[in-house]
Design a protein around this motif. Structure first.
Motif, PDB file in Angstrom:
ATOM      1  N   LEU A 121      56.920  24.787 -65.714  1.00 26.07           N
ATOM      2  CA  LEU A 121      58.475  24.639 -65.795  1.00 26.07           C
ATOM      3  C   LEU A 121      58.870  25.659 -64.783  1.00 26.07           C
ATOM      4  CD1 LEU A 121      57.813  22.716 -68.251  1.00 26.07           C
ATOM      5  CD2 LEU A 121      60.122  23.269 -68.899  1.00 26.07           C
ATOM      6  N   HIS A 122      58.486  26.783 -64.668  1.00 22.52           N
ATOM      7  CA  HIS A 122      58.984  27.916 -63.783  1.00 22.52           C
ATOM      8  C   HIS A 122      57.922  28.374 -62.841  1.00 22.52           C
ATOM      9  CE1 HIS A 122      62.244  27.858 -66.980  1.00 22.52           C
ATOM     10  NE2 HIS A 122      61.179  28.019 -67.850  1.00 22.52           N
ATOM     11  N   PRO A 123      57.418  27.446 -61.815  1.00 16.83           N
ATOM     12  CA  PRO A 123      56.398  28.077 -60.948  1.00 16.83           C
ATOM     13  C   PRO A 123      56.909  28.943 -59.876  1.00 16.83           C
ATOM     14  CG  PRO A 123      57.499  25.693 -60.389  1.00 16.83           C
ATOM     15  CD  PRO A 123      57.964  26.190 -61.594  1.00 16.83           C
ATOM     16  N   PHE A 124      58.273  29.302 -59.562  1.00 17.23           N
ATOM     17  CA  PHE A 124      58.469  30.212 -58.627  1.00 17.23           C
ATOM     18  C   PHE A 124      58.596  31.634 -59.485  1.00 17.23           C
ATOM     19  CE2 PHE A 124      60.238  26.250 -57.002  1.00 17.23           C
ATOM     20  CZ  PHE A 124      59.569  26.145 -55.844  1.00 17.23           C
ATOM     21  N   LYS A 125      58.837  31.413 -60.597  1.00 21.79           N
ATOM     22  CA  LYS A 125      59.119  32.985 -61.438  1.00 21.79           C
ATOM     23  C   LYS A 125      57.601  33.699 -61.578  1.00 21.79           C
ATOM     24  CE  LYS A 125      63.341  31.879 -63.876  1.00 21.79           C
ATOM     25  NZ  LYS A 125      63.831  31.793 -65.255  1.00 21.79           N
ATOM     26  N   VAL A 126      56.606  32.661 -61.570  1.00 22.23           N
ATOM     27  CA  VAL A 126      55.142  33.170 -61.774  1.00 22.23           C
ATOM     28  C   VAL A 126      54.195  33.128 -60.807  1.00 22.23           C
ATOM     29  CG1 VAL A 126      55.541  32.569 -64.209  1.00 22.23           C
ATOM     30  CG2 VAL A 126      54.484  30.931 -62.708  1.00 22.23           C
ATOM     31  N   LYS A 127      54.929  33.053 -59.312  1.00 21.75           N
ATOM     32  CA  LYS A 127      53.969  32.941 -58.389  1.00 21.75           C
ATOM     33  C   LYS A 127      53.457  34.042 -58.033  1.00 21.75           C
ATOM     34  CE  LYS A 127      57.931  33.946 -54.953  1.00 21.75           C
ATOM     35  NZ  LYS A 127      58.369  33.495 -53.870  1.00 21.75           N
ATOM     36  N   ASP A 128      53.807  35.246 -58.399  1.00 21.12           N
ATOM     37  CA  ASP A 128      52.875  36.607 -58.303  1.00 21.12           C
ATOM     38  C   ASP A 128      52.295  37.055 -59.492  1.00 21.12           C
ATOM     39  OD1 ASP A 128      54.129  36.601 -55.814  1.00 21.12           O
ATOM     40  OD2 ASP A 128      56.030  37.622 -56.446  1.00 21.12           O
ATOM     41  N   TRP A 129      52.047  36.153 -60.438  1.00 22.17           N
ATOM     42  CA  TRP A 129      51.297  36.428 -61.695  1.00 22.17           C
ATOM     43  C   TRP A 129      49.738  36.846 -61.274  1.00 22.17           C
ATOM     44  CZ3 TRP A 129      53.094  37.149 -66.592  1.00 22.17           C
ATOM     45  CH2 TRP A 129      52.196  37.208 -67.774  1.00 22.17           C
ATOM     46  N   LYS A 130      49.596  38.091 -61.894  1.00 21.95           N
ATOM     47  CA  LYS A 130      48.371  38.519 -61.438  1.00 21.95           C
ATOM     48  C   LYS A 130      47.011  38.177 -62.651  1.00 21.95           C
ATOM     49  CE  LYS A 130      49.785  40.255 -57.772  1.00 21.95           C
ATOM     50  NZ  LYS A 130      49.405  39.683 -56.737  1.00 21.95           N
ATOM     51  N   ARG A 131      45.993  37.904 -62.419  1.00 19.59           N
ATOM     52  CA  ARG A 131      44.988  37.705 -63.389  1.00 19.59           C
ATOM     53  C   ARG A 131      44.740  39.000 -64.418  1.00 19.59           C
ATOM     54  NH1 ARG A 131      40.719  33.814 -63.563  1.00 19.59           N
ATOM     55  NH2 ARG A 131      42.531  32.813 -62.743  1.00 19.59           N
ATOM     56  N   ARG A 132      45.013  40.095 -64.075  1.00 17.13           N
ATOM     57  CA  ARG A 132      44.960  41.378 -64.675  1.00 17.13           C
ATOM     58  C   ARG A 132      45.971  41.247 -65.785  1.00 17.13           C
ATOM     59  NH1 ARG A 132      46.774  43.610 -59.980  1.00 17.13           N
ATOM     60  NH2 ARG A 132      49.010  44.394 -60.147  1.00 17.13           N
ATOM     61  N   TYR A 133      47.034  40.539 -65.744  1.00 19.02           N
ATOM     62  CA  TYR A 133      48.141  40.460 -66.711  1.00 19.02           C
ATOM     63  C   TYR A 133      47.365  39.686 -67.924  1.00 19.02           C
ATOM     64  CZ  TYR A 133      51.112  41.717 -62.916  1.00 19.02           C
ATOM     65  OH  TYR A 133      51.697  42.197 -62.136  1.00 19.02           O
ATOM     66  N   ASP A 134      46.660  38.361 -67.680  1.00 22.19           N
ATOM     67  CA  ASP A 134      45.980  37.812 -68.688  1.00 22.19           C
ATOM     68  C   ASP A 134      44.914  38.641 -69.354  1.00 22.19           C
ATOM     69  OD1 ASP A 134      47.475  35.692 -67.850  1.00 22.19           O
ATOM     70  OD2 ASP A 134      45.978  34.376 -66.907  1.00 22.19           O
ATOM     71  N   VAL A 135      44.116  39.343 -68.654  1.00 26.81           N
ATOM     72  CA  VAL A 135      43.043  40.408 -69.105  1.00 26.81           C
ATOM     73  C   VAL A 135      43.778  41.352 -70.286  1.00 26.81           C
ATOM     74  CG1 VAL A 135      41.503  42.206 -68.596  1.00 26.81           C
ATOM     75  CG2 VAL A 135      41.736  40.037 -67.355  1.00 26.81           C
ATOM     76  N   ALA A 136      44.956  41.930 -69.733  1.00 28.00           N
ATOM     77  CA  ALA A 136      45.742  42.686 -70.445  1.00 28.00           C
ATOM     78  C   ALA A 136      46.276  42.176 -72.033  1.00 28.00           C
ATOM     79  CB  ALA A 136      46.740  43.245 -69.969  1.00 28.00           C
ATOM     80  N   ILE A 137      46.886  40.964 -71.850  1.00 31.23           N
ATOM     81  CA  ILE A 137      47.233  40.216 -73.182  1.00 31.23           C
ATOM     82  C   ILE A 137      46.111  40.079 -73.793  1.00 31.23           C
ATOM     83  CG2 ILE A 137      48.132  37.981 -73.704  1.00 31.23           C
ATOM     84  CD1 ILE A 137      49.966  37.983 -71.281  1.00 31.23           C
ATOM     85  N   SER A 138      45.107  39.484 -73.464  1.00 38.78           N
ATOM     86  CA  SER A 138      43.677  39.183 -74.066  1.00 38.78           C
ATOM     87  C   SER A 138      43.185  40.472 -74.855  1.00 38.78           C
ATOM     88  CB  SER A 138      42.682  38.704 -73.026  1.00 38.78           C
ATOM     89  OG  SER A 138      43.112  37.469 -72.693  1.00 38.78           O
ATOM     90  N   ALA A 139      43.363  41.619 -74.209  1.00 40.10           N
ATOM     91  CA  ALA A 139      42.916  42.704 -75.074  1.00 40.10           C
ATOM     92  C   ALA A 139      43.839  43.250 -76.086  1.00 40.10           C
ATOM     93  CB  ALA A 139      42.904  44.009 -73.804  1.00 40.10           C
TER      94      ALA A 139
END
Length: 326
Positions: A121-139
């Motif tokens: 629903l918000h593709p432009f807001k997350v276009k710069d989303w990095k994989r390391r953010y998911d890693v940090a959330i998972s940790a």
């Protein structure tokens, strides 16, 4: 929480069928859970494109399921033989892994739902989303859930010694002297571990489904929306099937064990339904791999491609062997 039907002398029933139920459930879950989650981890880590959304959360979800599945043989042994010869540490570890898997699965299912919904629903807001953010959330999820699940084995370790032959469902629950503190602790656990994720997953499913009927985002492919809807809907289905019955029963179960609820009918109903609810909660180890396969096109493509490669290799080796014999 007493009523006219309550009785201070109400005796709790002996739930003898739970041994057969748990042994059967864990035996049924073990082989499919081991194979499916091992294959899922292998495919997710090696073959899925790094651009695929929610892959880090799915890897962590599969790891949580696999950790629980690997502890099932010890549980099966106990419920068949009614004795625990493996010591206090392994008993508490297996007990801990059960709840660690449950709440880690709930958190990662919630993360997958949020990410698929928000990215869609918000593709432009997350276009710069990095994989390391998911890693940090998972940790963070592992640290938070790991700490939050510590009370489960601690509440059951009071009478457990290295020479004890009891484990799992036969362990007593530590009594909390203050009934108010007991109620507040259970309510907090229910709100954080069940109600919050439930509301989040239902909201993400509803909004994703609603977006299929809107035409405000011409850049979004309809197929992409449908894949996102299948993923969040599957997260919701796993949540409702595996975790909702357990958490509805969990509040009453803890109140019964803490003697806050003394009504005989409620106590008996709660204790009888507990084994069934706990068995349902273990099915997520088999249902989560369905989430990866049916909602992730890359997973299907890479798994079928690799399977075809293996089959072709075996056929070629057979042809080579036959030609040598000739």
């Amino acid at each position: 929480m007493q009523s006219n039907g309550s009785s201070e002398n109400c005796e709790d029933p002996q739930i003898t069928f739970k041994y057969h139920l748990y042994a059967t459930t864990y035996t049924v879950v073990f082989i499919p859970g081991l194979l499916a989650n091992s294959a899922a981890l292998w495919v997710l880590c090696r073959f899925i494109s790094k651009k695929n959304k929610a892959v880090i959360f799915m890897i962590n979800l599969a790891a949580a399921d696999l950790a629980h599945v690997l502890s099932l043989p010890l549980r099966i042994y106990y419920y068949i033989n009614h004795t625990w010869p493996f010591g206090r540490f392994l008993c508490l570890l297996c007990f801990y892994l059960k709840y660690l898997n449950m709440y880690a699965s709930i958190c990662f299912l919630t993360c997958i739902s949020i990410q698929r919904y928000y990215f869609l629903l918000h593709p432009f807001k997350v276009k710069d989303w990095k994989r390391r953010y998911d890693v940090a959330i998972s940790a963070f999820v592992w640290i938070f859930v790991g700490a939050a699940c510590l009370p489960f084995p601690l509440m059951r370790s009071q009478d457990l010694t290295n020479n004890s032959n009891a484990c799992f469902a036969d362990l007593g629950v530590r009594k909390i002297e203050n009934p108010t503190a007991s109620v507040m602790m259970v309510i907090t656990a229910e709100l954080l571990g069940f109600v919050g994720p439930l509301i989040t997953i239902v909201y993400c499913t509803w909004k994703t489904r609603e977006s299929l009927q809107e035409y405000e985002m011409p850049f979004q492919n309809t197929n992409e929306k449908r894949r996102a809807l299948r993923m969040v809907a599957m997260c919701a289905a796993v949540f409702f099937i595996c975790f909702t019955p357990y958490h509805i029963n969990f509040f009453f179960y803890m109140m019964v064990k803490e003697n806050v609820i003394t009504n005989c009918f409620i106590r008996r109903s709660t204790l009888y339904s507990q084994p069934f609810c706990l068995s349902l909660a273990s099915l997520d180890c088999c249902l989560d791999p369905i989430l990866y396969f049916f909602t992730t096109s890359e997973f299907q493509d890479q798994l079928s491609r690799h399977s075809s490669t293996i089959i072709r290799g075996r056929l070629m080796s057979k042809e080579s062997a036959s030609s040598i014999k000739e």
